[in-house]
Write a protein that holds these residues in place. Sequence first.
Motif, mmCIF file in Angstrom:
data_model
loop_
_atom_site.group_PDB
_atom_site.id
_atom_site.type_symbol
_atom_site.label_atom_id
_atom_site.label_comp_id
_atom_site.label_asym_id
_atom_site.label_seq_id
_atom_site.Cartn_x
_atom_site.Cartn_y
_atom_site.Cartn_z
ATOM 1 N N SER A 19 57.122 40.828 28.184
ATOM 2 C CA SER A 19 57.028 40.661 26.742
ATOM 3 C C SER A 19 56.075 41.678 26.129
ATOM 4 C CB SER A 19 56.591 39.236 26.417
ATOM 5 O OG SER A 19 56.492 39.045 25.025
ATOM 6 N N ARG A 20 54.780 41.326 26.058
ATOM 7 C CA ARG A 20 53.753 42.205 25.519
ATOM 8 C C ARG A 20 52.509 42.090 26.379
ATOM 9 N NH1 ARG A 20 57.207 44.541 23.312
ATOM 10 N NH2 ARG A 20 57.434 45.045 21.084
ATOM 11 N N GLY A 21 51.928 43.240 26.726
ATOM 12 C CA GLY A 21 50.783 43.262 27.616
ATOM 13 C C GLY A 21 49.562 42.575 27.047
ATOM 14 N N GLU A 22 49.441 42.565 25.728
ATOM 15 C CA GLU A 22 48.247 42.005 25.101
ATOM 16 C C GLU A 22 48.123 40.494 25.285
ATOM 17 O OE1 GLU A 22 49.521 45.590 22.580
ATOM 18 O OE2 GLU A 22 50.468 43.926 23.664
ATOM 19 N N VAL A 23 49.176 39.840 25.712
ATOM 20 C CA VAL A 23 49.130 38.388 25.902
ATOM 21 C C VAL A 23 48.239 38.024 27.097
ATOM 22 C CG1 VAL A 23 50.517 36.318 26.349
ATOM 23 C CG2 VAL A 23 51.398 38.122 24.857
ATOM 24 N N ILE A 24 48.101 38.943 28.051
ATOM 25 C CA ILE A 24 47.310 38.693 29.258
ATOM 26 C C ILE A 24 46.033 39.538 29.226
ATOM 27 C CG2 ILE A 24 47.269 38.801 31.782
ATOM 28 C CD1 ILE A 24 50.271 38.577 31.797
ATOM 29 N N ASP A 25 44.921 38.940 29.607
ATOM 30 C CA ASP A 25 43.681 39.691 29.818
ATOM 31 C C ASP A 25 43.854 40.478 31.113
ATOM 32 O OD1 ASP A 25 41.149 40.612 30.523
ATOM 33 O OD2 ASP A 25 40.114 38.840 29.743
ATOM 34 N N GLU A 26 44.190 41.755 30.985
ATOM 35 C CA GLU A 26 44.561 42.561 32.144
ATOM 36 C C GLU A 26 43.410 42.732 33.132
ATOM 37 O OE1 GLU A 26 45.975 47.074 32.502
ATOM 38 O OE2 GLU A 26 47.418 45.789 31.434
ATOM 39 N N ASN A 27 42.192 42.882 32.637
ATOM 40 C CA ASN A 27 41.048 43.027 33.546
ATOM 41 C C ASN A 27 40.827 41.759 34.352
ATOM 42 O OD1 ASN A 27 40.368 45.689 32.956
ATOM 43 N ND2 ASN A 27 39.127 45.106 31.196
ATOM 44 N N ALA A 28 40.928 40.607 33.698
ATOM 45 C CA ALA A 28 40.766 39.332 34.403
ATOM 46 C C ALA A 28 41.870 39.155 35.444
ATOM 47 C CB ALA A 28 40.772 38.177 33.414
ATOM 48 N N LEU A 29 43.104 39.500 35.067
ATOM 49 C CA LEU A 29 44.221 39.404 36.009
ATOM 50 C C LEU A 29 43.988 40.297 37.220
ATOM 51 C CD1 LEU A 29 47.117 38.472 36.719
ATOM 52 C CD2 LEU A 29 47.958 40.425 35.408
ATOM 53 N N THR A 30 43.521 41.508 36.981
ATOM 54 C CA THR A 30 43.262 42.444 38.076
ATOM 55 C C THR A 30 42.209 41.894 39.034
ATOM 56 O OG1 THR A 30 43.804 44.311 36.634
ATOM 57 C CG2 THR A 30 42.563 44.800 38.633
ATOM 58 N N ARG A 31 41.136 41.351 38.480
ATOM 59 C CA ARG A 31 40.071 40.800 39.331
ATOM 60 C C ARG A 31 40.595 39.674 40.204
ATOM 61 N NH1 ARG A 31 37.055 41.266 34.471
ATOM 62 N NH2 ARG A 31 37.324 39.013 34.086
ATOM 63 N N MET A 32 41.424 38.806 39.640
ATOM 64 C CA MET A 32 41.924 37.672 40.401
ATOM 65 C C MET A 32 42.906 38.096 41.482
ATOM 66 S SD MET A 32 42.350 34.701 37.507
ATOM 67 C CE MET A 32 42.917 33.543 38.756
ATOM 68 N N LEU A 33 43.736 39.074 41.180
ATOM 69 C CA LEU A 33 44.673 39.577 42.183
ATOM 70 C C LEU A 33 43.927 40.237 43.331
ATOM 71 C CD1 LEU A 33 47.344 41.035 39.749
ATOM 72 C CD2 LEU A 33 47.769 39.204 41.414
ATOM 73 N N ARG A 34 42.899 40.987 43.016
ATOM 74 C CA ARG A 34 42.102 41.659 44.053
ATOM 75 C C ARG A 34 41.345 40.649 44.908
ATOM 76 N NH1 ARG A 34 40.903 47.155 43.495
ATOM 77 N NH2 ARG A 34 38.824 46.819 44.374
ATOM 78 N N ALA A 35 40.942 39.547 44.292
ATOM 79 C CA ALA A 35 40.170 38.537 45.013
ATOM 80 C C ALA A 35 41.050 37.535 45.757
ATOM 81 C CB ALA A 35 39.264 37.797 44.040
ATOM 82 N N GLY A 36 42.357 37.647 45.625
ATOM 83 C CA GLY A 36 43.258 36.718 46.277
ATOM 84 C C GLY A 36 43.344 35.375 45.583
ATOM 85 N N GLU A 37 42.919 35.329 44.304
ATOM 86 C CA GLU A 37 42.974 34.083 43.547
ATOM 87 C C GLU A 37 44.335 33.870 42.886
ATOM 88 O OE1 GLU A 37 38.220 34.054 42.416
ATOM 89 O OE2 GLU A 37 39.686 34.725 40.936
ATOM 90 N N LEU A 38 45.176 34.887 42.930
ATOM 91 C CA LEU A 38 46.578 34.816 42.541
ATOM 92 C C LEU A 38 47.386 35.570 43.584
ATOM 93 C CD1 LEU A 38 46.800 35.427 38.674
ATOM 94 C CD2 LEU A 38 47.523 33.391 39.911
ATOM 95 N N ALA A 39 48.596 35.092 43.842
ATOM 96 C CA ALA A 39 49.374 35.685 44.920
ATOM 97 C C ALA A 39 49.941 37.053 44.567
ATOM 98 C CB ALA A 39 50.507 34.742 45.330
ATOM 99 N N ALA A 40 50.493 37.186 43.330
ATOM 100 C CA ALA A 40 51.173 38.431 42.986
ATOM 101 C C ALA A 40 51.449 38.473 41.497
ATOM 102 C CB ALA A 40 52.490 38.560 43.769
ATOM 103 N N ALA A 41 51.817 39.659 41.026
ATOM 104 C CA ALA A 41 52.185 39.835 39.615
ATOM 105 C C ALA A 41 53.261 40.894 39.504
ATOM 106 C CB ALA A 41 50.966 40.234 38.781
#
Length: 328
Positions: free
Chosen positions: A242-264
């Motif tokens: 949809s639109r990238g602004e809906v997600i806090d991209e930095n927060a998403l990146t941190r969680m993916l790197r930390a294994g707190e989310l499986a994938a995107a």
Amino acid sequence: MPSQKLSVVVTRRLPEVVETRMSELFDVKLRSDDTPMSREELTESVKTADVLVPTLTDQIDAGLLGQAGEKLKLIANYGAGVDHIDIHTARQRGILVSNTPGAVTDDTADMTLALILAVTRRIPEGLSVMQSGNWDGWSPTALMGGRIAGRRLGILGMGRIGQAVARRARVFGMQIHYHNRKPVHQGIADEFEATYWESLDQMISRMDVVSVNCPHTPSTYHLLNARRLKLMKPDAVIVNTSRGEVIDENALTRMLRAGELAAAGLDVFEHGTQINPRLRELSNVVLLPHMGSATLEGRVEMGEKVLLNIKTFDDGHRPPDQIVPGML
């Protein structure tokens, strides 16, 4: 004596069939190369044109509209999203705004399902192994992904595209859940056996897959912020077409790197082409260059809607896809 043709400025290259038809109907100024107009070129365009045909790469803000000449009466956007256009200022200046809703609904929904499959079945990782020449043959434990049948899909935004995603996902055996400003008509919910969640927090905390299908508005900016993303299950995945602004991209990146989310799986980004470099490094992320609407059929249909909106306006009627403040 024939009436004078409308002066139309198109800010980007469009499919050839669309440009040809536009040239037949109007006094059109086409873009010679497929690059965004500079601010100076946009300013000159709004000063001289009757109709401007911009795309999402053009910022049509209050400052630009303040320099528009008396001729400019219609902004016929090539695209459904209009968050790059100051609708309120345009209306104050007597300038109509139209868009192209529905033209790429199926294309975007197809891409959403493609991203869901890509991240859950680890398709890009398999492709990388093959392209590098490092495949040693089949193994019972190599590149194991997950089955999507039976998984809970949470759709954020149950408009045209959200419903098209639900229709496809249901065929794959996914369980449909959604969050929207209000529940959809019961007949639509029954078609998908969909569960409505009034609370976004409660929905995303229970989903296996979250699909972002809502527009970018002031109320949806960072709707999926760090707090909400942390509510998601560690084995959940998120896709955004949809639109990238809906997600806090930095927060998403941190969680993916930390294994707190499986994938995107992401087709759009918060800062356009300026993608967080740490996001690019992750093997559990599929990044696409805003390809959701990139089919010949969809892009031509978008052009046909632009032509219809301009021609209807030229005939003295309200463009069929006119946008008014408050409708988005």
